[in-house]
Design a protein around this motif. Sequence first.
Motif, PDB file in Angstrom:
ATOM      1  N   TRP A 135     -12.501  13.461 -12.620  1.00  0.00           N
ATOM      2  CA  TRP A 135     -11.096  13.461 -12.217  1.00  0.00           C
ATOM      3  C   TRP A 135     -10.897  12.604 -10.974  1.00  0.00           C
ATOM      4  CZ3 TRP A 135      -8.324  16.995  -8.545  1.00  0.00           C
ATOM      5  CH2 TRP A 135      -6.939  16.832  -8.643  1.00  0.00           C
ATOM      6  N   LYS A 157      -9.006   9.427 -11.919  1.00  0.00           N
ATOM      7  CA  LYS A 157      -7.664   9.778 -11.449  1.00  0.00           C
ATOM      8  C   LYS A 157      -6.808  10.435 -12.529  1.00  0.00           C
ATOM      9  CE  LYS A 157      -8.176   7.603  -7.451  1.00  0.00           C
ATOM     10  NZ  LYS A 157      -9.272   8.122  -6.716  1.00  0.00           N
ATOM     11  N   THR A 158      -7.455  11.091 -13.487  1.00  0.00           N
ATOM     12  CA  THR A 158      -6.732  11.817 -14.529  1.00  0.00           C
ATOM     13  C   THR A 158      -7.601  12.957 -15.058  1.00  0.00           C
ATOM     14  OG1 THR A 158      -5.613  11.666 -16.661  1.00  0.00           O
ATOM     15  CG2 THR A 158      -7.518  10.234 -16.354  1.00  0.00           C
ATOM     16  N   GLN A 159      -6.948  14.016 -15.506  1.00  0.00           N
ATOM     17  CA  GLN A 159      -7.664  15.125 -16.125  1.00  0.00           C
ATOM     18  C   GLN A 159      -7.813  14.917 -17.632  1.00  0.00           C
ATOM     19  OE1 GLN A 159      -5.256  18.501 -15.040  1.00  0.00           O
ATOM     20  NE2 GLN A 159      -6.459  18.888 -13.200  1.00  0.00           N
TER      21      GLN A 159
END
Length: 190
Positions: free
Chosen positions: A39, A43-45
């Motif tokens: 993450w 920069k994202t789940q």
Amino acid sequence: MHSILEKGTYGYIERSKRYELIKTVVWAIFIALIIGIPWLILKTQLNYFTIIGVVLVLPAARTFILYVAALPHHSGKEEEHEEIAGFVREPMILLSDLMLTRSKGSTIIVWEAVIYNGNVYAYVPKQKADIKEITAYLQKQMENLGYKRKPLVHDQFKAYSDLIEMLSVNHPSEVTECEDLARRLKAISL
């Protein structure tokens, strides 16, 4: 030599709680790393690591549940265990710190159990379940293996100690093997 976490050995409840707590913390850190590092990098789940981390919550939750189930229970007193262990002779089998699970009702804690000549002699102080209920439960487990005797359950240590001392000096003419009964009690223990 017994393994550190062998069911039926003295101190098992305390060692088991410590072991399950350590496993729970390790699982939590591992899952946090599996989810957190990708993450931070991506920069994202929305990635496969999040899915893996969520799936790994299941075994982590099982470990946590085992810890919580054992949390209110404690091992018996060491001096009482040593006294009973001093009376146990071949072919007697001594089991300690059993947390017997039931489908209904509270967990039964057996601090000491001597299995001898086809019977169970148990010491179970301070239980939510009464002695009759505990005796009936142990008897059902024995009957499932083909044993016809009624287990003797004590909640007073002195009476239990006197009984085991008497058993250790009296030798029956024919001895019934009880390894399967010991295995059964270990199997239904947490």
